[in-house]
Design a protein around this motif. Structure first.
Motif, PDB file in Angstrom:
ATOM      1  N   VAL A  74     -44.645 -31.227  34.217  1.00 40.99           N
ATOM      2  CA  VAL A  74     -45.226 -30.742  32.852  1.00 40.99           C
ATOM      3  C   VAL A  74     -46.667 -30.157  32.863  1.00 40.99           C
ATOM      4  O   VAL A  74     -47.000 -29.766  32.323  1.00 40.99           O
ATOM      5  CB  VAL A  74     -44.702 -31.985  31.883  1.00 40.99           C
ATOM      6  N   LEU A  75     -47.426 -31.071  33.837  1.00 42.03           N
ATOM      7  CA  LEU A  75     -48.242 -31.255  33.302  1.00 42.03           C
ATOM      8  C   LEU A  75     -49.547 -30.255  34.131  1.00 42.03           C
ATOM      9  O   LEU A  75     -49.931 -29.483  33.926  1.00 42.03           O
ATOM     10  CB  LEU A  75     -49.260 -32.803  34.008  1.00 42.03           C
ATOM     11  N   VAL A  85     -47.268 -20.896  29.841  1.00 46.25           N
ATOM     12  CA  VAL A  85     -48.613 -21.814  29.013  1.00 46.25           C
ATOM     13  C   VAL A  85     -49.322 -22.113  28.167  1.00 46.25           C
ATOM     14  O   VAL A  85     -50.173 -21.768  27.358  1.00 46.25           O
ATOM     15  CB  VAL A  85     -47.428 -23.827  28.215  1.00 46.25           C
ATOM     16  N   ASP A  86     -50.059 -21.544  29.943  1.00 49.60           N
ATOM     17  CA  ASP A  86     -51.408 -21.388  28.734  1.00 49.60           C
ATOM     18  C   ASP A  86     -51.963 -19.860  28.686  1.00 49.60           C
ATOM     19  O   ASP A  86     -52.881 -19.798  27.903  1.00 49.60           O
ATOM     20  CB  ASP A  86     -52.682 -21.148  30.484  1.00 49.60           C
ATOM     21  N   ALA A 146     -50.505 -18.791  25.496  1.00 52.12           N
ATOM     22  CA  ALA A 146     -50.432 -19.198  24.231  1.00 52.12           C
ATOM     23  C   ALA A 146     -50.937 -20.114  23.596  1.00 52.12           C
ATOM     24  O   ALA A 146     -50.178 -21.247  23.730  1.00 52.12           O
ATOM     25  CB  ALA A 146     -48.224 -19.060  24.094  1.00 52.12           C
ATOM     26  N   ASN A 147     -51.810 -20.025  23.649  1.00 49.86           N
ATOM     27  CA  ASN A 147     -53.440 -20.656  23.729  1.00 49.86           C
ATOM     28  C   ASN A 147     -53.212 -20.543  21.669  1.00 49.86           C
ATOM     29  O   ASN A 147     -54.421 -20.998  21.483  1.00 49.86           O
ATOM     30  CB  ASN A 147     -53.662 -20.958  24.224  1.00 49.86           C
ATOM     31  N   LEU A 148     -52.888 -19.621  21.031  1.00 47.60           N
ATOM     32  CA  LEU A 148     -53.375 -19.730  20.082  1.00 47.60           C
ATOM     33  C   LEU A 148     -53.562 -20.072  18.394  1.00 47.60           C
ATOM     34  O   LEU A 148     -53.583 -20.793  17.714  1.00 47.60           O
ATOM     35  CB  LEU A 148     -52.779 -18.015  19.256  1.00 47.60           C
ATOM     36  N   LEU A 149     -52.343 -21.308  18.553  1.00 51.72           N
ATOM     37  CA  LEU A 149     -52.477 -22.325  18.108  1.00 51.72           C
ATOM     38  C   LEU A 149     -53.686 -23.032  17.741  1.00 51.72           C
ATOM     39  O   LEU A 149     -53.086 -24.631  18.242  1.00 51.72           O
ATOM     40  CB  LEU A 149     -50.777 -23.008  18.040  1.00 51.72           C
ATOM     41  N   LYS A 150     -54.769 -22.765  17.347  1.00 49.53           N
ATOM     42  CA  LYS A 150     -55.352 -24.215  18.204  1.00 49.53           C
ATOM     43  C   LYS A 150     -56.746 -24.223  17.188  1.00 49.53           C
ATOM     44  O   LYS A 150     -56.845 -23.362  15.995  1.00 49.53           O
ATOM     45  CB  LYS A 150     -56.699 -23.580  18.758  1.00 49.53           C
ATOM     46  N   TYR A 151     -57.570 -25.297  17.134  1.00 52.14           N
ATOM     47  CA  TYR A 151     -57.997 -25.396  15.933  1.00 52.14           C
ATOM     48  C   TYR A 151     -57.598 -25.816  14.624  1.00 52.14           C
ATOM     49  O   TYR A 151     -57.650 -25.096  14.227  1.00 52.14           O
ATOM     50  CB  TYR A 151     -59.717 -24.969  15.976  1.00 52.14           C
ATOM     51  N   GLN A 173     -58.442 -30.264  19.555  1.00 50.51           N
ATOM     52  CA  GLN A 173     -57.147 -29.242  19.305  1.00 50.51           C
ATOM     53  C   GLN A 173     -57.236 -27.219  20.610  1.00 50.51           C
ATOM     54  O   GLN A 173     -57.986 -26.753  19.978  1.00 50.51           O
ATOM     55  CB  GLN A 173     -56.840 -28.852  18.561  1.00 50.51           C
ATOM     56  N   THR A 174     -56.957 -27.834  21.291  1.00 46.08           N
ATOM     57  CA  THR A 174     -56.931 -26.607  22.591  1.00 46.08           C
ATOM     58  C   THR A 174     -56.188 -25.445  22.228  1.00 46.08           C
ATOM     59  O   THR A 174     -56.701 -24.013  22.338  1.00 46.08           O
ATOM     60  CB  THR A 174     -57.806 -26.540  23.876  1.00 46.08           C
ATOM     61  N   GLY A 175     -55.102 -25.987  21.001  1.00 49.42           N
ATOM     62  CA  GLY A 175     -54.107 -24.359  22.081  1.00 49.42           C
ATOM     63  C   GLY A 175     -52.868 -24.772  23.457  1.00 49.42           C
ATOM     64  O   GLY A 175     -52.254 -24.160  23.393  1.00 49.42           O
ATOM     65  N   PHE A 176     -53.553 -25.430  24.469  1.00 48.55           N
ATOM     66  CA  PHE A 176     -53.578 -25.982  25.830  1.00 48.55           C
ATOM     67  C   PHE A 176     -52.990 -26.946  25.481  1.00 48.55           C
ATOM     68  O   PHE A 176     -52.734 -27.916  25.355  1.00 48.55           O
ATOM     69  CB  PHE A 176     -54.096 -26.055  26.901  1.00 48.55           C
ATOM     70  N   VAL A 177     -50.940 -26.432  26.314  1.00 47.21           N
ATOM     71  CA  VAL A 177     -49.717 -27.330  25.414  1.00 47.21           C
ATOM     72  C   VAL A 177     -49.697 -28.657  26.372  1.00 47.21           C
ATOM     73  O   VAL A 177     -49.282 -29.880  26.419  1.00 47.21           O
ATOM     74  CB  VAL A 177     -48.265 -26.562  26.140  1.00 47.21           C
ATOM     75  N   ARG A 178     -49.853 -27.398  28.259  1.00 49.01           N
ATOM     76  CA  ARG A 178     -50.067 -28.677  29.075  1.00 49.01           C
ATOM     77  C   ARG A 178     -51.796 -29.989  28.926  1.00 49.01           C
ATOM     78  O   ARG A 178     -51.894 -31.082  28.934  1.00 49.01           O
ATOM     79  CB  ARG A 178     -50.740 -28.220  30.442  1.00 49.01           C
ATOM     80  N   TYR A 226     -52.582 -31.208  25.519  1.00 47.56           N
ATOM     81  CA  TYR A 226     -51.585 -32.006  24.920  1.00 47.56           C
ATOM     82  C   TYR A 226     -51.085 -33.080  25.164  1.00 47.56           C
ATOM     83  O   TYR A 226     -50.839 -34.540  25.532  1.00 47.56           O
ATOM     84  CB  TYR A 226     -50.651 -31.219  23.617  1.00 47.56           C
TER      85      TYR A 226
END
Lengths: 515, 98, 646
Positions: free
Chosen positions: B20-21, B90-91, B93-98, C619-624, C626
């Motif tokens: 996962v990581l 997954v990297d 799709a990072n729009l959901l931030k801040y 809260q960066t938006g990077f799933v990994r 988190y």
């Protein structure tokens, strides 16, 4: 009876909120009808109230959360009664006064679309909670109403206020929540203490009984006192917790400002008298010097600030800071005339400041500006508006013959008989009061008529109907305060017994007894 | 004896966790999550056996149900993201931030 | 019984008023009639414009009739039974604080009642003519009625709270009437100033009331005076000084004198009624009423006399320099009230003269103010005396009545002022000691200055060559205005003799203020000196303002004249000592509240907001990332569990 007084406006609020869209006129009529019914009911209750009877009357008590000893318990003593009357009489007038406030398309600052029925529903909800908070005789119930009151006010300021409404609303909410949380901690603390004493309860009557009082260690009592007191001091507001008030009152629509300053703030001083003093008599005495100092500072500081304001509504808000100083001074002077006077002051201040806010609101809605220098010579074009404004203002500066004088006089005399210096400093407030009221009056109403004011209309019939009863009450209570005092005095006597204080004897009589 | 099952479960869980990581492909991450879930399932069943009670097995069933539901929702999300972005990393799709 | 002894010890008369009977039992009508008039006129609006002034006058006359009836009833009573109490209703009661709304009808209050309603009614009548062109005449009469009601409450109350209500009530009426023409900024400012300066005095009165309650446990005259001798000397002196502060505010005595000259912005009948005849004398009433307090405190009495003498000189000096006829008269009012206050501070012999002078002054000063109003009426509302001159021919009635008032005030033998003012000067010398000599001589000098400035006013207005503006065509005023002038002139001529001859007034007041030791000497060693000084004053004015022509613009005078013209720099002093620092303080406080108190709150909010702004960057938006933090968190929890277990 009391439950009806709480339930009717609550149901009314739901009803108004559920009305179909576009039926604004109906919403207003329903709101007015409901508040009038409540006003009549409360007057009936006041007539039935027996000042010489038991302390709490019209009591009701049911289990609410049995596991935690929480009751739904309501009842009124003289103090609560007159404050409930104050609220129920003011609300219909406020509804009538803000008849067109919510649906005015407004200037540049006005939000695009505001729901009329929501405004009146919120007012009704607020009324239900105001009655509830004064009527609650269960500390937990009191807390619930105390906090729930914030919600309608938050939305009223936030959605219907002036240009800086959201700043003011959030400030109001955060201030109040902060105090509320401290109080919650203290409420829970009280329960724990009572549970340790053998019987966990939130009932006011049981908490003030000696079995539990003696069980609280002085240190605990001081902490619990502080929890309640800070909440009430923010609500009241006492200096230095006052800065939310000018913002909230300045930004709220005039009608809501009346309720915020006229009634909502009284919850703070009412709470000090009812809960701080009676539940923690020892701690109250211990903190008295602090509170007196803050009160005196508040009186002078608020008055000086009021003199320096350029915005009418903020000015009135600061005068209230000064007046609340008088009220807390009277409460903590721990003399019967001080406390009776303070309670009477709460009522009188509600009416006279209410009238000032309403009239200022009428004036501002005509001219579209709250700045004092936007006016001038209004008396010439709108003599009724100016005349009633003057009467309300004079009551604000405690002119004898108008209601505030009686209470201010009682507070000062009551304070002086125990604490000389604070009373004398507080008396300076009467000079400052003359300055801030008359200077504002001169700048707005006197002098040559300003160009922008020339076409200003005088009070309409509706506005006159709103103001006339308040003015009548101000004058009537100024000359004959006896009915109100008769209701208040027995309750105050109870409070004084609870804190083990007696009125100081006249020095002459004292000397006589030594001889 | 059941101790070995626990060791296996731990190993599988670690592999899943690391996956996962460090992996970027959403599908692979997803499979690693499944691996972790199943590792815990294995642990639950082993404990049930060790203690001679059925509680662990019941929980294992719950986990399976949740996992199945998760697969449905998760794969659907991954599919839509892939359709709109032409990528399964997954990297990205990072729009959901801040 | 202790109360009785205390009273006897204090040397005062007995204070046990009986319940009132007959007309006196409806003494509340005195207040109720004008109050009803005010209420009707204010509430009814424009509907009563046509007959509002008549109603107002009728109400005032009605009160006068009640007052006269009550007076005659009193004359029929035995001297010891002339204090009568009228119970109205309980006002305030809480714990030991009990205040009842009662009226006290006694010789002192009835004297004031007659003065207020009598002179008041005349001024009402006069105003019908004076205000006939004003669109707001109804409102004017409403305020006048309000004033009469409040003033009557002030003098009739049987306790200090009732007095205070009336006290502030007349202040309100004064505020409303000074600012009657409130579209004029100067009038509005003057009104506000009067109210605020008065409030400073009220501060003293309020604190005095508090001290009294804390000391005596009651606020009725009966209880306070009865127990006064039991209180400590310090307390009594404190009460006396605080009451004096109140009196200074209301009666425009130093150092609270500055509002009176500005108050002349009001319509002239107001100046006559409120700022000459009645309201400004309330301070004298207060001191005389509280004589039981002052008799116990020589220090307080001394200060009263000092204030009185200082003001009588200051007022007279201001009166010498003013070209505005109303302001000159206002300076004179200050000065005359100074005489009354001086008399009131002198103790037993002075009280009678204080009140007698007050009544005589009520007649002649009201008459002169109304006369000045009549002159202004003729001169298109001009008040500058340098533009008057030679009016005696065109306004004979005004001239004659004004002249009689003038002779009365300068103390021409036989007229009112002579009887009462000489009595005051005599009483000052009688006081004995150095202080008595100083007070007496200063009062004498004051009498000389009075003769000078009044003659100046008289000569500039009625004598000499006309210096009128071109478009001014003076004419005598209508009957409705001249009849009150004539009646007041009669009072100015005969009032003094009527009161003083045969100690009539002294005997009348004796039940309240006590019997003077000896009957008043009509001719004293100082009579001749007073007369000589008066002649000198008149002569000086004659040389300056009648022999020589009066320039139409005021010549630049020497520093002394400027000093007097600027009201002895009273306003400048107030401004630099109080107003400016006050404004600075206000600004500073507002700044402090906005930046300091509110700044802390807003700063706290900003700090929390800023911190959370930074924290949310996590809260960066990077799933990994988190997922990593979840793992780390889980590991921490597990680690913590282990630690706790161990």
């Amino acid at each position: 009876m009391l439950t009806a007084l709480i339930a009717i406006p609550a149901v009314g609020a739901l009803l108004v909120a559920l009305l179909p869209k576009g039926r604004d006129a109906l919403a207003k009529q329903v709101a007015l009808g409901v508040t009038l019914v409540v006003a009549v009911l409360s007057i009936v209750m006041a007539v039935q109230f027996d000042p010489n009877g038991k302390r709490f009357q019209f009591t009701e008590k049911y289990w609410w959360i049995k596991q935690f000893g929480v009751h739904y318990a309501v009842g009124v003593d003289g103090v609560a009664l007159v404050l409930i009357l104050l609220s129920t009489i003011l609300v219909p007038l406020v509804v009538l006064a803000s008849w067109n406030d919510a649906d005015r398309s407004g200037g540049v600052d006005a939000p695009p679309k505001r729901s009329v029925k929501t405004y009146f529903a919120l007012l009704l909800a607020l009324e239900a909670m105001m009655v509830g908070v004064f009527a609650a005789t269960d500390v937990f119930l009191f807390y619930v109403f105390f906090e729930a009151m914030l919600i309608p006010v938050y939305f009223i300021i936030g959605s219907y206020g002036g240009p800086q409404r959201s700043y003011a609303a959030v400030k109001f909410l955060l201030y109040s929540l902060f105090g509320g949380l401290l109080m919650l901690a203290a409420v829970i603390g009280l329960y724990v203490v009572s549970a340790n004493a053998g019987h966990g309860t939130f009932l006011f009557d049981e908490l003030r009984a000696p079995e539990i009082l003696h069980h609280i260690s002085p240190t605990t009592a001081k902490w619990l006192f502080l929890g309640f007191f800070i909440a009430f001091a923010i609500k009241a507001p006492l200096v230095p917790f006052h800065t939310w008030l000018p913002d909230a009152a300045g930004q709220a629509p005039a009608g809501a400002a009346v309720l915020i300053v006229g009634v909502l703030d009284k919850v703070g001083t009412f709470g000090m008298l009812r809960f701080c003093l009676e539940l923690f008599p020892g701690a109250s005495k211990w903190f008295t010097p602090v509170v007196l100092t803050l009160s005196v500072i508040g009186i002078v500081y608020g008055a000086v600030l009021a003199i320096g304001q350029v915005d009418i509504k903020r000015l009135i808000a600061y005068t209230s800071v000064s007046h609340f100083g008088f009220i807390t001074l009277g409460i903590f002077a721990m003399t019967s005339s001080g406390q009776s006077g303070a309670t009477l002051y709460m009522v009188n201040h509600g009416f006279s400041t209410g009238a000032l806010f309403l009239l200022a609101g009428f004036m501002i809605s005509r001219r579209g500006s709250a700045r004092i220098d936007a006016y001038g010579g209004v008396q010439k074009v709108a003599p009724l508006l100016a005349g009633t404004f003057l009467v309300a203002g004079l009551s604000g500066l405690s002119l004898p013959g108008l209601s505030s004088f009686v209470s201010e006089f009682m507070v000062l005399v009551g304070t002086f008989s125990r604490y000389k210096v604070p009373a004398v400093i507080a008396t300076v407030g009467i000079i400052l009061a003359a300055i801030y009221i008359l200077w504002m009056y001169q700048r707005t109403m006197n002098g040559p008529t300003a160009e922008a004011v020339k076409g200003m209309k005088d009070l309409s019939k509706r506005e006159l109907i709103v103001v006339a009863p308040i003015i009548a009450i101000i004058v009537a209570l100024g000359f004959y305060p006896k009915p109100v005092l008769d209701a208040i005095n027995p309750s105050v006597k109870q409070t004084l017994i609870q804190v083990h204080q007696q009125d100081p004897k006249p020095t002459v009589a004292e000397k006589g007894s030594h001889q | 004896m059941t101790g070995h099952y626990l060791v296996l479960s731990a190993i599988l869980f670690t592999i899943g966790g690391i996956g996962v990581l460090i992996r970027r492909n959403a599908i692979v991450v997803f499979m690693c999550v499944e691996l972790m879930l199943n590792a815990t399932n294995l642990a639950f069943v082993s404990f049930a056996r060790m203690h001679g009670s059925l509680d662990g097995q019941i929980i294992a069933f719950f986990v399976m149900v949740v996992a199945a539901a998760e697969v449905v929702v998760g794969l659907a999300i991954i599919m839509t993201i892939f359709r709109s972005r032409k990528s399964s990393s997954v990297d990205d799709a990072n729009l959901l931030k801040y | 019984m202790t109360t009785m002894n205390a009273v006897l010890a204090a040397g005062g008369p007995e204070l046990h008023p009986q319940a009132a009977e007959g007309v006196q039992s409806v003494a509340w009508l005195l207040i109720a009639l004008p109050l009803a008039g005010a209420a009707i006129l204010l509430l009814s609006g424009r509907r009563t414009d046509k007959w509002g002034h008549l109603l107002g006058t009728a109400m005032s006359l009605g009160a006068f009739v009640v007052g006269v009836l009550a007076f005659f009833q009193m004359l029929g009573q035995h001297a010891d039974g002339r204090s009568r109490l009228v119970h109205l209703f309980p006002f305030i009661s809480a714990g030991s604080l009990k205040v009842d709304m009662n009226l006290l009808v006694d010789p002192l209050s009835i004297s004031f009642v007659l003065l207020i309603t009598g002179v008041g009614s005349l001024i009402h009548i006069y105003s019908i003519g004076y205000m006939s062109h004003d669109p707001d005449r109804r409102r004017f009469f409403a305020y006048l009625n309000l004033f009469v009601a409040a003033m009557l409450l002030l003098v009739l109350a049987d306790n200090y709270v009732g007095l205070y209500i009336g006290w502030e009530g007349v202040g309100l009426a004064s505020y409303l009437l000074i600012g009657f023409w409130q579209h004029k900024p100067s009038a509005a400012t003057a009104a506000k100033k009067a109210f605020i300066v008065n409030r400073v005095g009220d501060f003293g009165l309020s604190v005095a009331i508090m001290v009294m309650f804390a000391t005596f446990g009651s606020l009725s005259y009966q209880d306070v005076f009865g127990q006064a001798s039991q209180a400590s000397q310090g307390t009594i002196t404190a009460i006396g000084l605080l009451l004096l502060l109140g009196a200074c505010g209301k009666s425009a005595q130093l150092p609270l004198q500055s509002w009176l000259l500005d108050a002349m912005e009001g319509p002239t009948p107001v100046s006559a009624l409120i700022h000459a005849a009645t309201m400004v004398t309330a301070g004298v009433y207060l001191i005389v009423r509280s004589h039981a307090i002052y008799e116990l405190s020589p220090d307080a009495r001394l200060l009263v006399t000092i204030v009185g003498v200082a003001t009588l000189l200051a007022g007279a000096i201001i009166g010498c320099a003013k070209d505005d006829i109303k302001k000159a008269l206002a300076g004179s009012t200050m000065s005359q009230i100074g005489y009354m206050v001086l008399a009131a501070g002198l103790g037993r012999p002075g009280y009678v003269f204080a009140i007698a002078h007050l009544i005589a002054h009520g007649f002649f000063k009201a008459g002169m103010f109304l006369g000045a109003g009549s002159v202004m009426h003729a001169m298109n509302d001009d008040v500058n005396m340098r533009k008057f001159g030679g009016l005696r021919k065109v306004m004979p009635i005004t001239f004659a009545t004004f002249g009689l008032g003038y002779l009365a005030i300068i103390g021409f033998p036989g007229l009112s002022g002579w009887w009462t003012k000489d009595g005051i000067i005599d009483a000052a010398f009688e006081k004995g000691g150095t202080s008595g000599q100083i007070l007496g001589w200063l009062a004498l000098i004051g009498a000389g200055i009075t003769a000078y400035y009044m003659s100046r006013l008289m000569f500039m207005t009625f004598f000499g060559e006309p210096r009128w503006d071109e478009d001014v065509h003076p004419h005598e005023s209508p009957k409705v205005m001249t009849v009150p002038l004539i009646l007041l002139a009669i009072g100015s001529v005969a009032g003094g003799a009527f009161l003083i001859l045969g100690d009539r007034f002294a005997k009348f007041l004796a039940p309240v203020v006590g019997e003077p030791e000896a009957s008043h000497r009509l001719i004293t060693p100082y009579t001749a000196i007073v007369f000589a000084l008066m002649v000198v004053g008149v002569g000086l004015a004659y040389v300056q303002y009648l022999r020589r022509p009066v320039p139409r613009t005021a010549p630049a005078g020497n520093p002394a004249v400027t000093f007097a013209r600027k009201d002895l720099y009273g306003d400048a002093l107030n401004e630099s000592l109080l107003m400016r620092p006050g404004q600075w303080l206000t600004r500073l406080t507002v700044f402090f509240d906005n930046r300091g108190v509110d700044g802390v709150v807003n700063g706290l909010a900003a700090f929390i907001g800023g911190t959370s702004g930074r924290v949310r960057r996590v809260q960066t938006g990077f799933v990994r990332s988190y997922a990593l933090s979840m793992f780390v968190g889980a590991a921490l929890v597990v680690g913590a569990l282990f630690l706790v277990r161990i």
